[in-house]
Each structure stands twice: as structure tokens, then as C-alpha cells.
Scaffold this motif. Structure first.
Motif, PDB file in Angstrom:
ATOM      1  N   PRO A   1       6.186  -6.136  -0.900  1.00 38.20           N
ATOM      2  CA  PRO A   1       4.846  -5.623  -0.609  1.00 38.20           C
ATOM      3  C   PRO A   1       3.846  -6.234  -1.589  1.00 38.20           C
ATOM      4  CG  PRO A   1       6.417  -3.827  -0.908  1.00 38.20           C
ATOM      5  CD  PRO A   1       7.088  -5.079  -1.345  1.00 38.20           C
ATOM      6  N   ASN A   2       2.611  -6.394  -1.140  1.00 38.71           N
ATOM      7  CA  ASN A   2       1.617  -7.011  -2.019  1.00 38.71           C
ATOM      8  C   ASN A   2       0.939  -6.011  -2.956  1.00 38.71           C
ATOM      9  OD1 ASN A   2       0.164  -5.811   0.108  1.00 38.71           O
ATOM     10  ND2 ASN A   2      -1.546  -7.210  -0.192  1.00 38.71           N
ATOM     11  N   GLN A   3       1.203  -4.721  -2.792  1.00 42.43           N
ATOM     12  CA  GLN A   3       0.659  -3.715  -3.699  1.00 42.43           C
ATOM     13  C   GLN A   3       1.667  -2.587  -3.873  1.00 42.43           C
ATOM     14  OE1 GLN A   3      -3.374  -2.450  -2.819  1.00 42.43           O
ATOM     15  NE2 GLN A   3      -4.072  -4.551  -2.501  1.00 42.43           N
ATOM     16  N   ARG A   4       1.228  -1.501  -4.472  1.00 43.59           N
ATOM     17  CA  ARG A   4       2.080  -0.396  -4.914  1.00 43.59           C
ATOM     18  C   ARG A   4       2.805   0.333  -3.769  1.00 43.59           C
ATOM     19  NH1 ARG A   4      -1.851   2.440  -7.414  1.00 43.59           N
ATOM     20  NH2 ARG A   4      -2.203   3.834  -5.680  1.00 43.59           N
ATOM     21  N   VAL A   5       4.057   0.715  -4.050  1.00 39.91           N
ATOM     22  CA  VAL A   5       4.843   1.598  -3.185  1.00 39.91           C
ATOM     23  C   VAL A   5       4.854   2.970  -3.846  1.00 39.91           C
ATOM     24  CG1 VAL A   5       7.154   2.101  -2.301  1.00 39.91           C
ATOM     25  CG2 VAL A   5       6.251  -0.240  -2.216  1.00 39.91           C
ATOM     26  N   GLU A   6       4.473   4.004  -3.083  1.00 38.92           N
ATOM     27  CA  GLU A   6       4.385   5.360  -3.633  1.00 38.92           C
ATOM     28  C   GLU A   6       5.448   6.307  -3.108  1.00 38.92           C
ATOM     29  OE1 GLU A   6       0.556   7.129  -3.638  1.00 38.92           O
ATOM     30  OE2 GLU A   6      -0.360   5.406  -4.633  1.00 38.92           O
ATOM     31  N   THR A   7       6.103   5.959  -2.002  1.00 40.52           N
ATOM     32  CA  THR A   7       7.084   6.869  -1.424  1.00 40.52           C
ATOM     33  C   THR A   7       8.161   6.078  -0.700  1.00 40.52           C
ATOM     34  OG1 THR A   7       7.388   8.785   0.049  1.00 40.52           O
ATOM     35  CG2 THR A   7       5.700   7.183   0.692  1.00 40.52           C
ATOM     36  N   LEU A   8       9.371   6.618  -0.700  1.00 37.99           N
ATOM     37  CA  LEU A   8      10.513   6.036   0.011  1.00 37.99           C
ATOM     38  C   LEU A   8      11.261   7.137   0.747  1.00 37.99           C
ATOM     39  CD1 LEU A   8      11.962   3.773  -2.832  1.00 37.99           C
ATOM     40  CD2 LEU A   8      10.793   2.974  -0.770  1.00 37.99           C
ATOM     41  N   ALA A   9      11.806   6.792   1.893  1.00 38.14           N
ATOM     42  CA  ALA A   9      12.698   7.683   2.634  1.00 38.14           C
ATOM     43  C   ALA A   9      13.771   6.814   3.268  1.00 38.14           C
ATOM     44  CB  ALA A   9      11.926   8.452   3.706  1.00 38.14           C
ATOM     45  N   VAL A  10      14.981   7.310   3.320  1.00 38.62           N
ATOM     46  CA  VAL A  10      16.098   6.557   3.887  1.00 38.62           C
ATOM     47  C   VAL A  10      16.689   7.329   5.042  1.00 38.62           C
ATOM     48  CG1 VAL A  10      18.365   5.553   3.422  1.00 38.62           C
ATOM     49  CG2 VAL A  10      16.600   5.475   1.664  1.00 38.62           C
TER      50      VAL A  10
END
Length: 181
Positions: free
Chosen positions: A114-123
Motif C-alpha cells: 500500500p502507498n500509505q498507512r494500514v489501520e485495520t486488518l481482518a482475516v
């Protein structure tokens, strides 16, 4: 308590008392291991660069990957811990805001960018959902939300949110998003 605490379901403070030196932004649990990600540089005065693993007794475990900037999101699937944040490297290897680390502490080749911030993940199974402030992933348009398989391939899921996605939850075949879009 310093940035980490455990409470019983009755609200009582438990003896579990690892101490971080800076904010913890997310937690994920697998079995008896709690994974922490955040801004911290030490847990229990032992160096840990924004990623750490702690057991149910509050003991710091040997798992010690090193992110060069903030970790905002964690998710565990099987023997893999996924991390999202603002970092550009994990264990001195290029990883733009997303990384996969084995529960043995080995950085995996999975490296969507990604070119900017990741704030959340779900699997969900072999699909990893990420949300944040990004608008490109691997150079493709994915406004603030993306689905990636465990091999690193971008999937067709592409909701094109108009602003930041702060939280993703998967339940019953649906993905729920919260944010400022």
C-alpha cells in the motif's frame, strides 16, 4: 499499568503486568500468546521494535520482529501474524505498511505494498482484508480497502471508500467497515 493491562470479565484488574514504554495500538491472540503492535520500543525494559509476543503469565517471548515505524493493526491466522501500519521495513527488509511474520518470528515473503498507512486488518480463511488511508496497492487503485490472498495476490474485492477505513470485521460471509468515509 503501562500501556498494557488485563481485566477479568467482572472488571477486576488481573496480575498480568507486562510494561510497554510507549503506546500499544493493537492486540491479537492465538492460543496462549498475545501479540502486541504499536509505537513501543521496549516491553518489560527489553528492546522490542513495535512488535512483541507475551504469554498468559505476562512474560515476554522470544518472538521479536522489528518494524521501523508504527504498527497499527494485527491479525493472526494459523502460524502467521499479519501486521499493518506506517512502517517501510520489517527486519531490515522492505515491507510497505503490510507484513506477514511466522509465529516462529520469521518474516514471510508476502509483501503487498500500500502507498500509505494500514489501520485495520481482518482475516477470513486465506483472505486478508486491510483498511487505512492508502489509495494504491501494488500500483493498483484500491481506495482505503483491499483484499489480498495469502500468496500476496490482490483480489477483486474493491469497495473504493471515499476516506479512511479505521476498522474491518468479517462475519458470516460479510465484511463490515467503519471509518470516516
Amino acid at each position: 499499568r503501562s500501556y498494557l493491562a488485563a481485566l477479568g470479565t467482572n472488571g477486576g484488574l488481573l496480575a498480568w503486568n507486562p510494561s510497554a514504554d510507549r503506546p500499544v495500538r493493537d492486540l491479537a491472540v492465538s492460543g496462549g500468546t498475545l501479540y502486541a503492535g504499536g509505537e513501543f520500543l521496549a516491553i518489560n525494559s527489553v528492546p522490542r521494535n513495535r512488535l512483541a509476543a507475551i504469554d498468559a503469565s505476562g512474560n515476554l517471548l522470544a518472538w521479536a520482529p522489528s518494524a521501523n515505524s508504527y504498527v497499527y493493526a494485527l491479525a493472526v491466522s494459523g502460524s502467521t501474524v499479519y501486521a499493518g501500519g506506517l512502517f517501510s521495513q520489517v527486519d531490515a527488509q522492505a515491507r510497505n505498511s503490510l507484513a506477514a511474520i511466522s509465529t516462529a518470528g520469521v518474516l514471510q515473503p508476502w509483501a503487498p505494498a500500500p502507498n500509505q498507512r494500514v489501520e485495520t486488518l481482518a482475516v477470513d480463511g486465506t483472505t486478508i482484508y486491510a483498511g487505512g488511508t492508502f489509495f494504491l496497492v501494488n500500483g493498483a487503485s484500491h481506495n482505503r480497502a483491499v483484499a489480498i490472498d495469502a500468496n500476496g495476490t490482490l483480489l477483486d474485492w474493491n469497495p473504493q471508500a471515499s476516506s479512511t477505513v479505521n476498522k474491518l470485521v468479517v462475519s458470516g460471509g460479510n465484511v463490515y467497515m467503519g471509518g470516516s468515509f
